[in-house]
Design a protein around this motif. Structure first.
Motif, short mmCIF file in Angstrom:
data_model
loop_
_atom_site.label_atom_id
_atom_site.label_comp_id
_atom_site.label_asym_id
_atom_site.label_seq_id
_atom_site.Cartn_x
_atom_site.Cartn_y
_atom_site.Cartn_z
N THR A 25 4.40 11.18 -6.03
CA THR A 25 5.50 11.57 -6.90
C THR A 25 5.22 11.39 -8.39
O THR A 25 5.83 12.07 -9.21
N GLY A 26 4.34 10.45 -8.74
CA GLY A 26 4.13 10.15 -10.14
C GLY A 26 5.24 9.35 -10.77
O GLY A 26 5.28 9.19 -11.99
N ARG A 27 6.14 8.80 -9.95
CA ARG A 27 7.28 8.02 -10.44
C ARG A 27 7.27 6.66 -9.76
O ARG A 27 7.25 6.57 -8.53
N ARG A 28 7.30 5.62 -10.56
CA ARG A 28 7.22 4.27 -10.03
C ARG A 28 8.50 3.87 -9.31
O ARG A 28 8.46 3.30 -8.21
N GLU A 29 9.65 4.15 -9.92
CA GLU A 29 10.92 3.77 -9.30
C GLU A 29 11.17 4.54 -8.01
O GLU A 29 11.65 3.98 -7.01
N LEU A 30 10.83 5.82 -7.99
CA LEU A 30 11.00 6.62 -6.79
C LEU A 30 10.06 6.15 -5.68
O LEU A 30 10.43 6.20 -4.50
N ALA A 31 8.88 5.70 -6.04
CA ALA A 31 7.95 5.18 -5.04
C ALA A 31 8.52 3.95 -4.36
O ALA A 31 8.49 3.82 -3.12
N ARG A 32 9.05 3.01 -5.15
CA ARG A 32 9.65 1.81 -4.54
C ARG A 32 10.87 2.18 -3.71
O ARG A 32 11.09 1.63 -2.62
N GLU A 33 11.69 3.09 -4.20
CA GLU A 33 12.89 3.49 -3.46
C GLU A 33 12.53 4.16 -2.14
O GLU A 33 13.19 3.93 -1.12
N SER A 34 11.50 4.99 -2.13
CA SER A 34 11.10 5.68 -0.91
C SER A 34 10.65 4.69 0.16
O SER A 34 11.02 4.81 1.34
N VAL A 35 9.87 3.70 -0.24
CA VAL A 35 9.39 2.72 0.74
C VAL A 35 10.55 1.87 1.25
O VAL A 35 10.65 1.58 2.45
N GLU A 36 11.46 1.47 0.38
CA GLU A 36 12.59 0.66 0.81
C GLU A 36 13.49 1.45 1.77
O GLU A 36 13.95 0.91 2.78
N ALA A 65 0.82 -1.21 0.00
CA ALA A 65 0.00 0.00 0.00
C ALA A 65 0.86 1.26 0.00
O ALA A 65 0.52 2.25 -0.66
N LEU A 66 1.99 1.24 0.71
CA LEU A 66 2.85 2.43 0.76
C LEU A 66 3.46 2.73 -0.61
O LEU A 66 3.65 3.90 -0.96
N VAL A 67 3.79 1.71 -1.37
CA VAL A 67 4.34 1.95 -2.71
C VAL A 67 3.32 2.64 -3.59
O VAL A 67 3.64 3.58 -4.34
N ARG A 68 2.06 2.23 -3.51
CA ARG A 68 1.02 2.88 -4.31
C ARG A 68 0.78 4.31 -3.85
O ARG A 68 0.57 5.22 -4.67
N GLN A 69 0.83 4.53 -2.55
CA GLN A 69 0.66 5.90 -2.04
C GLN A 69 1.82 6.79 -2.47
O GLN A 69 1.61 7.97 -2.85
N ALA A 70 3.03 6.29 -2.40
CA ALA A 70 4.19 7.07 -2.83
C ALA A 70 4.12 7.37 -4.32
O ALA A 70 4.60 8.43 -4.77
N TYR A 71 3.55 6.47 -5.08
CA TYR A 71 3.38 6.74 -6.52
C TYR A 71 2.41 7.91 -6.75
O TYR A 71 2.64 8.75 -7.63
N LEU A 72 1.33 7.98 -5.97
CA LEU A 72 0.42 9.12 -6.09
C LEU A 72 1.08 10.42 -5.66
O LEU A 72 0.73 11.49 -6.14
#
Length: 371
Positions: free
Chosen positions: A133-144, A124-131
């Motif tokens: 930033t609009g960036r898929r890779e940055l969303a995964r990196e932020s959660v990790e 869920a956090l990866v999907r929220q981070a995508y909303l």
């Protein structure tokens, strides 16, 4: 049933004085109330005020400090650290004493507890981070990165009242960091969503200021209350409400069908679910976090050793006394320049020829002729 009146809060300066009187640090107060140290510092400075359940916990803690101080002013001796710890421990239930083995579930190890939290929150956090930033890779990196920091500070995170909120706040802060725009891999935009309505909604979200975008996502996307949203964004309830209203107006101006909060919540959920965003495995996150921590630890040690070596070399090679600098040369005037030899006269040429023709060695001597 009527609720009991809320405990009053002392002024900001008094809050800090009472905390110091209770021999607690800001980190310890934050752990007891269930917030971060930055939030406690803001409360003591008067920049923000606690709300809701956290306000009650904070007020009870300050009241305990005031009672301790009142007991001392009434003629008692100042309690030592042991007595203060015993009195403050009344707010938390005592640990269960060891009993006979039962059929209860055994306690989880730190790694197992971390993996369970990651499996529950990461998708869920990866999907929220995508909303955000609009960036898929940055969303995964932020959660990790957020979970790596949580693993490094796992004793603190494990004792937190809401570990999911702790990780979510860390992931949001990393995702909205303005320094990402200077990275080479994030200078070019990523592919937008496939649906036209999704592209419009994502464009509206990315045009909002980061605080407004974060408030809208927490309230209408995640479903937090206004007080919890204000506390997580470290803003007052009034400021959070204004940000939420302005964000909703901006979305409704482009997409009138999303003027209702329920419709906006449904569209945010659909937009986050359409993207195939996968999080890494918890074991990979833990191992990479440990490697990163070891790398920066070794880098800090190497940098410190280099500084010590440079300082030692400077002390070895530096002069032990003052040596004045050599002054620059000065031009001496009044001395005639050195003249170069000119051509020989006829007489001098004849004399030179004669001298060269006579014997220069032996007992004979050249006697000048008398004229």
């Amino acid at each position: 049933m009527t609720q009991s009146p809320a405990l009053p809060l002392p002024p900001p300066k008094e809050r800090r004085r009472l905390r110091e009187k209770g021999s607690l640090t800001q980190d310890q107060v934050a752990a007891r109330v269930g917030v971060t140290r930055k939030t406690v510092r803001a409360w003591e400075a008067g920049r923000t005020a606690p709300r809701g359940r956290k306000r009650e916990e904070y007020a009870k803690l300050l009241a305990e400090f005031a009672q301790l101080e009142g007991g001392m002013t009434a003629g008692q001796t100042e309690p030592d650290e042991t007595e203060v710890t015993v009195r403050l421990a009344k707010q938390t239930p005592p640990p269960a004493e060891p009993s006979q083995p039962t059929s209860t579930t055994p306690a989880l190890t730190p790694a197992q507890a971390f993996d369970a939290l990651y499996a529950f929150c990461a998708p869920a956090l990866v999907r929220q981070a995508y909303l955000l930033t609009g960036r898929r890779e940055l969303a995964r990196e932020s959660v990790e990165r957020a979970f790596q920091l949580a693993w490094q500070r796992w004793p603190e995170v494990a004792r937190d009242r809401d570990p999911a909120s702790w990780v979510r706040a860390t992931a949001y802060e990393y995702a909205l960091c303005p320094w990402h725009r200077f990275r080479l891999r994030y200078r070019h935009p990523e592919a937008p969503p496939a649906e036209a309505t999704d592209r419009v909604l994502m464009d509206v979200l990315l045009r909002l200021p980061p605080p407004y975008r974060r408030t809208l996502l927490l309230y209408d996307g995640v479903g937090l209350g206004l007080a919890e949203t204000a506390a997580e964004t470290e803003a007052s309830t009034r400021a959070a409400a204004k940000r939420l209203l302005h964000a909703r107006e901006a979305v409704a101006a482009r997409l009138p069908e999303l003027a209702e909060p329920s419709g906006l919540h449904r569209r945010l959920t659909e937009l986050a679910s359409t993207e195939r965003l996968r999080a890494a495995k918890p074991t990979t996150v833990r191992v990479s976090g440990e490697r990163r921590a070891r790398f920066w630890t070794r880098a800090a040690i190497a940098f410190t050793v280099a500084i010590i070596g440079a300082t030692t070399l400077t002390l070895r090679t530096a002069p032990t006394r003052y040596e004045p600098p050599v002054p620059s040369g000065e031009t001496v005037r009044g001395v005639p320049p050195k003249a170069a030899p000119g051509p020989l006269s006829n007489v001098e040429l004849t004399l030179r020829s004669k001298l060269r023709s006579e014997t220069q060695n032996g007992p004979e001597r050249l006697v000048p002729e008398s004229r």
